[in-house]
Design an enzyme around this catalytic site. Sequence first.
Site, PDB file in Angstrom:
ATOM      1  N   ASP A 143      10.587  -6.148  17.973  1.00  0.00           N
ATOM      2  CA  ASP A 143      10.041  -7.250  17.174  1.00  0.00           C
ATOM      3  C   ASP A 143       9.771  -8.499  18.026  1.00  0.00           C
ATOM      4  OD1 ASP A 143      10.606  -5.478  15.092  1.00  0.00           O
ATOM      5  OD2 ASP A 143      12.540  -6.416  14.680  1.00  0.00           O
ATOM      6  N   ARG A 187       9.396  -6.612  11.730  1.00  0.00           N
ATOM      7  CA  ARG A 187      10.231  -7.375  10.801  1.00  0.00           C
ATOM      8  C   ARG A 187       9.537  -8.668  10.383  1.00  0.00           C
ATOM      9  NH1 ARG A 187      16.486  -8.158  11.843  1.00  0.00           N
ATOM     10  NH2 ARG A 187      15.524  -9.275  13.560  1.00  0.00           N
ATOM     11  N   GLN A 287       6.800   3.545  17.377  1.00  0.00           N
ATOM     12  CA  GLN A 287       6.787   2.337  18.227  1.00  0.00           C
ATOM     13  C   GLN A 287       8.096   2.134  18.984  1.00  0.00           C
ATOM     14  OE1 GLN A 287       4.626  -0.920  15.545  1.00  0.00           O
ATOM     15  NE2 GLN A 287       5.493   0.735  14.341  1.00  0.00           N
TER      16      GLN A 287
HETATM   17  O1  F6P Z   1      14.083  -4.371  14.204  1.00  0.00           O
HETATM   18  C1  F6P Z   1      13.424  -3.226  14.629  1.00  0.00           C
HETATM   19  C2  F6P Z   1      12.788  -2.499  13.480  1.00  0.00           C
HETATM   20  O2  F6P Z   1      12.105  -1.370  13.979  1.00  0.00           O
HETATM   21  C3  F6P Z   1      11.883  -3.340  12.600  1.00  0.00           C
HETATM   22  O3  F6P Z   1      10.625  -3.573  13.190  1.00  0.00           O
HETATM   23  C4  F6P Z   1      11.860  -2.533  11.337  1.00  0.00           C
HETATM   24  O4  F6P Z   1      11.593  -3.364  10.234  1.00  0.00           O
HETATM   25  C5  F6P Z   1      13.263  -1.981  11.265  1.00  0.00           C
HETATM   26  O5  F6P Z   1      13.794  -2.031  12.581  1.00  0.00           O
HETATM   27  C6  F6P Z   1      13.352  -0.563  10.776  1.00  0.00           C
HETATM   28  O6  F6P Z   1      14.703  -0.245  10.647  1.00  0.00           O
HETATM   29  P1  F6P Z   1      15.269   1.251  10.503  1.00  0.00           P
HETATM   30  O7  F6P Z   1      15.549   1.748  11.893  1.00  0.00           O
HETATM   31  O8  F6P Z   1      16.531   1.056   9.730  1.00  0.00           O
HETATM   32  O9  F6P Z   1      14.252   2.075   9.801  1.00  0.00           O
END
Ligand code: F6P
Length: 362
Positions: A143, A187, A287
């Site tokens: 992020d 995020r 990503q």
């Molecule tokens: O903070 C990194 C991130 O990939 C964000 O961009 C995204 O909103 C979130 O984590 C997704 O989280 P999870 O791994 O819990 O799906």
Amino acid sequence: MSPTKTIGVLTSGGDCAGLNAVIRAVVTRAILGYGWRVLGLHQGLRGLMRRPVQFTPLDLQTATPAMARSGGTILGTTNRGDPFAFPMPDGSLKDRSEEVIEGYRMLGLDGLIGIGGDGSMAICRHLTQQGNIPFVGVPKTIDNDVGATENSVGYHTAVMVATEAVDRLQPTAASHDRVMILEVMGRDCGHIALAAGIAGGADVILIPEIPYDIDVVAAHITKARHVGHSFAVVVVAEAVRDKTGERSQLKHALGGTTYGGIGYVLGDAITAKTGAETRVTVLGHVQRGGQPTWDDRLTGSAFGVYAVDLIAEGKFDRLVAWQNRRVVDVPLTAAFEPTHAICADDVLVHTARGLSICLGDE
Ligand code: F6P
């Protein structure tokens, strides 16, 4: 402190590319530079909460160049389970911070390096102040929202993946005269969307920091499809607000919510306003995985070496940061106060506007 120190290293929060490059640099610098021992703690602070404490001694056989170029984290990580409000099986939240501090003491560690994002740094600071633990933080997150550092480990790889997605969407958009929407992570910040959108040549980029007007977006797409090409590519950051002012959230079966779904809301709205056929791609965790780019390996390596040097100097409660082409250290609180968001005078906002890319507001 003993002359031969033993330090711990952990990764915390969502994974990203480049974490292993940091770990490899920490291990190499600590062993070859100072003759110390390094213990890799499993799954962030959770490894210190478990009994027996979960860790792996790390040596030069593990810390190889091949490790630096690998994705994920060899230590495992978690973005659930704040020790100050740890989710218990009965649904309650329990403060288990003292168990983590006790785990740290059981290992006889002389210092701790934590590789994490803003949320992890806030938790680590609270914990290490409470336990009087010598701590140095290394910023990582796709992020790129950690305060006080221009780059966080993992960001460049995410932008590279998102840029490639734009590159791949453009020809298929052109073949079908469609509007392709790419939803990217990030995020509450639009760093990935803005960078990849410019690099890939998107027509519209929507970021959480700039509220958008669907009529402005539709007008830009209509104009682009009439005077320029008959297709368009839109890059939208996951936390952009929809027309009700709400952010699209996904509820997960095992609990918790994450941002997601705005691409579909936008696709329907663009079709309704322009009559264009839309298709949506949600890039998601692609990503975060895979090999780190050269610059994430480089940033990770520089941060890892610097973090060990800080411990050697006895400088704790610090965050390693990239500023003005140098690695520096700043107070750990700078990681989360304030968040590194995109401001109106950001050079990339100016660049996007200069390229006539619509940011949704004018
Ligand atoms: O903070 C990194 C991130 O990939 C964000 O961009 C995204 O909103 C979130 O984590 C997704 O989280 P999870 O791994 O819990 O799906």
